[in-house]
Design a protein around this motif. Structure first.
Motif, short mmCIF file in Angstrom:
data_model
loop_
_atom_site.label_atom_id
_atom_site.label_comp_id
_atom_site.label_asym_id
_atom_site.label_seq_id
_atom_site.Cartn_x
_atom_site.Cartn_y
_atom_site.Cartn_z
N UNK A 115 -0.15 2.16 8.54
CA UNK A 115 -1.44 2.83 8.62
C UNK A 115 -1.61 3.60 9.93
N UNK A 116 -0.48 3.97 10.54
CA UNK A 116 -0.47 4.79 11.75
C UNK A 116 -0.01 6.20 11.39
N UNK B 85 0.84 -1.21 0.00
CA UNK B 85 0.00 0.00 0.00
C UNK B 85 0.87 1.25 0.00
N UNK B 86 1.28 1.67 -1.18
CA UNK B 86 2.26 2.75 -1.36
C UNK B 86 1.78 4.08 -0.79
N UNK B 87 0.58 4.51 -1.15
CA UNK B 87 0.09 5.81 -0.72
C UNK B 87 -0.01 5.90 0.80
N UNK C 264 8.78 -7.56 0.98
CA UNK C 264 8.70 -8.26 -0.31
C UNK C 264 7.36 -8.04 -0.99
N UNK C 265 6.96 -6.78 -1.12
CA UNK C 265 5.70 -6.46 -1.79
C UNK C 265 5.68 -7.00 -3.21
N UNK C 266 4.63 -7.72 -3.54
CA UNK C 266 4.54 -8.34 -4.86
C UNK C 266 4.24 -7.37 -5.98
N UNK C 267 3.85 -6.13 -5.64
CA UNK C 267 3.49 -5.16 -6.68
C UNK C 267 4.61 -4.16 -6.98
N UNK C 268 5.80 -4.43 -6.44
CA UNK C 268 6.95 -3.58 -6.76
C UNK C 268 7.03 -2.27 -6.02
N UNK C 269 6.16 -2.05 -5.05
CA UNK C 269 6.13 -0.75 -4.36
C UNK C 269 7.32 -0.55 -3.43
N UNK C 270 7.97 -1.64 -3.04
CA UNK C 270 9.18 -1.49 -2.24
C UNK C 270 10.26 -0.76 -3.03
N UNK C 271 10.44 -1.16 -4.28
CA UNK C 271 11.42 -0.49 -5.15
C UNK C 271 10.99 0.94 -5.45
#
Length: 305
Positions: free
Chosen positions: A100-101, A16-18, A44-51
Motif C-alpha cells: 500500500x506504498x 489485496x490484488x488491486x 500465502x494469500x488465501x484467496x489465490x491472488x498470489x497465483x
C-alpha cells in the motif's frame, strides 16, 4: 556516483490484488529510466491472488513473484524477498515496502543515491505522506523497558476486555476511561495526551538516530554487505522497526531519515481486507503486539546486560 546501481523493490502481498498492482505500476513508472527489479512476495494469500500475480507478471521484465507456502508474517515474508533480491538479482539497494506504498518521484533512484553519497547510511527512511494529507509521526527513540512493560500490560488488559463475553460493557468502560484521561490532560491534572500533529516535528528535516517507519525502508550496500536478512526474524507482526534500530545501533551502522525522498502510504489495506469488523482486527493486532513486545523486551534486556 558514476556506476549505475541496481535497485530492488520487495513488495509483500497478502490478498489485496488491486493494491499490489497499483504499487507495482508506480514503481515501473517512476523507475523507468533506472536499473531495477521488483520482487513480489505472496504471503500465502488465501484467496489465490498470489497465483493471479504470478500469472499476470510471468512475461513482465523486471518483475518476479515468489509464492510462500505459508504466511510468514512481516519480517520473514520480507526477508524472503530481500534474500532473493540480494543473492539472485544482485541488487545494490533494496527498498522493502508495503503493497500500500506508492512511489511519488520520477527521480527516486537519483535521490536515494545522492542521500547515500552524502550520508553513507545503512538504512534510510523516506518522508511518508498519508492518504488524508497528513505526515507520518516521528519516533526518535525506543521506550524504556519499564515503559514497554506498561504498554504490554495495557494491551493485555484490553485483550481480556475485547474477548470477554461482556465485551460491550468493557468497551464502554475502556472508552469512558480514555475520555476521562483526555479530559484530565486538558485541565492539566495529568500530562496531556499527544495528538498525531504533535509527533510530526522534524518530518521536513534530515534526521539520524531515530526509529524509522517499516512501511518503506531502503537498505544500502553497507547493510547488504553485513546482513543476509532485512529484519530480525523473530516476530510475526509489529515492532520490527525497533528491532532493526537495535540491530543497527549495536552494529554501529547509521539509520537516517531523508525527507527529500517521498512516498505515499495508504495504510492498513491488508488487515482491513482480512478483518471485516473492527473487533476482529483489534484482537489480531493486540495478540501480535503482546507477542512482539515480549520479543523486543528480551532483546533490550540482553543488550543492557
Amino acid at each position: 556516483m558514476s556506476e549505475k546501481k541496481k535497485f530492488g523493490f520487495v513488495v509483500l502481498h497478502y490478498c489485496t490484488l488491486d493494491m499490489t498492482k497499483k504499487c507495482i505500476a508506480a514503481i515501473q513508472e517512476k523507475m523507468a529510466q533506472a536499473d531495477y527489479e521488483i520482487v513480489v512476495v505472496d504471503n500465502a494469500s488465501g484467496n489465490g491472488t498470489g497465483k493471479d500475480l504470478a500469472e499476470c507478471y510471468k512475461d513482465t521484465e523486471h518483475v518476479s513473484v515468489l509464492l510462500s507456502k505459508e504466511n510468514l508474517g512481516f519480517a520473514k515474508g520480507n526477508n524472503l524477498g530481500y534474500v532473493y533480491a540480494r543473492e539472485e538479482l544482485h541488487c545494490d539497494f533494496i527498498c522493502v515496502m508495503n503493497n500500500d506504498v506508492i512511489l511519488l518521484q520520477d527521480n527516486f533512484a537519483q535521490l536515494v543515491e545522492a542521500a547515500y553519497e552524502a550520508h553513507q547510511f545503512a538504512v534510510m527512511g523516506p518522508h511518508i505522506e498519508l492518504k488524508d494529507g497528513r505526515e507520518n509521526a516521528m519516533y526518535y527513540e525506543i521506550a524504556s523497558i519499564e515503559g514497554l512493560k506498561k504498554e504490554r500490560h495495557v494491551y493485555e488488559t484490553r485483550l481480556k476486555h475485547i474477548t470477554s463475553s461482556i465485551y460491550p460493557l468493557w468497551n464502554l468502560w475502556d472508552r469512558a476511561k480514555l475520555l476521562l484521561r483526555i479530559f484530565l490532560g486538558k485541565i492539566h491534572v495529568m500530562p496531556e495526551l499527544k495528538k498525531h500533529e504533535d509527533c510530526t516535528e522534524g518530518s521536513l528535516e534530515y534526521q539520524d538516530e531515530l526509529v524509522l517507519h517499516g512501511c518503506c525502508l531502503i537498505f544500502s550496500p553497507i547493510y547488504l554487505t553485513k546482513y543476509k536478512d532485512a529484519f530480525v526474524p523473530d516476530t510475526f507482526m509489529f515492532r520490527e522497526e525497533e528491532l532493526l534500530y537495535l540491530r543497527c545501533k549495536e552494529a554501529g551502522i547509521p539509520m537516517v531519515y531523508c525527507p527529500e525522498v517521498r512516498i505515499l502510504h495508504l495504510e492498513d489495506i491488508s488487515t482491513d481486507y482480512i478483518y471485516k469488523t473492527e473487533r476482529k482486527k483489534e484482537i489480531f493486532n493486540l495478540e501480535n503486539q503482546i507477542k512482539s513486545l515480549g520479543i523486543l523486551l528480551e532483546h533490550l534486556e540482553v543488550m543492557q546486560k
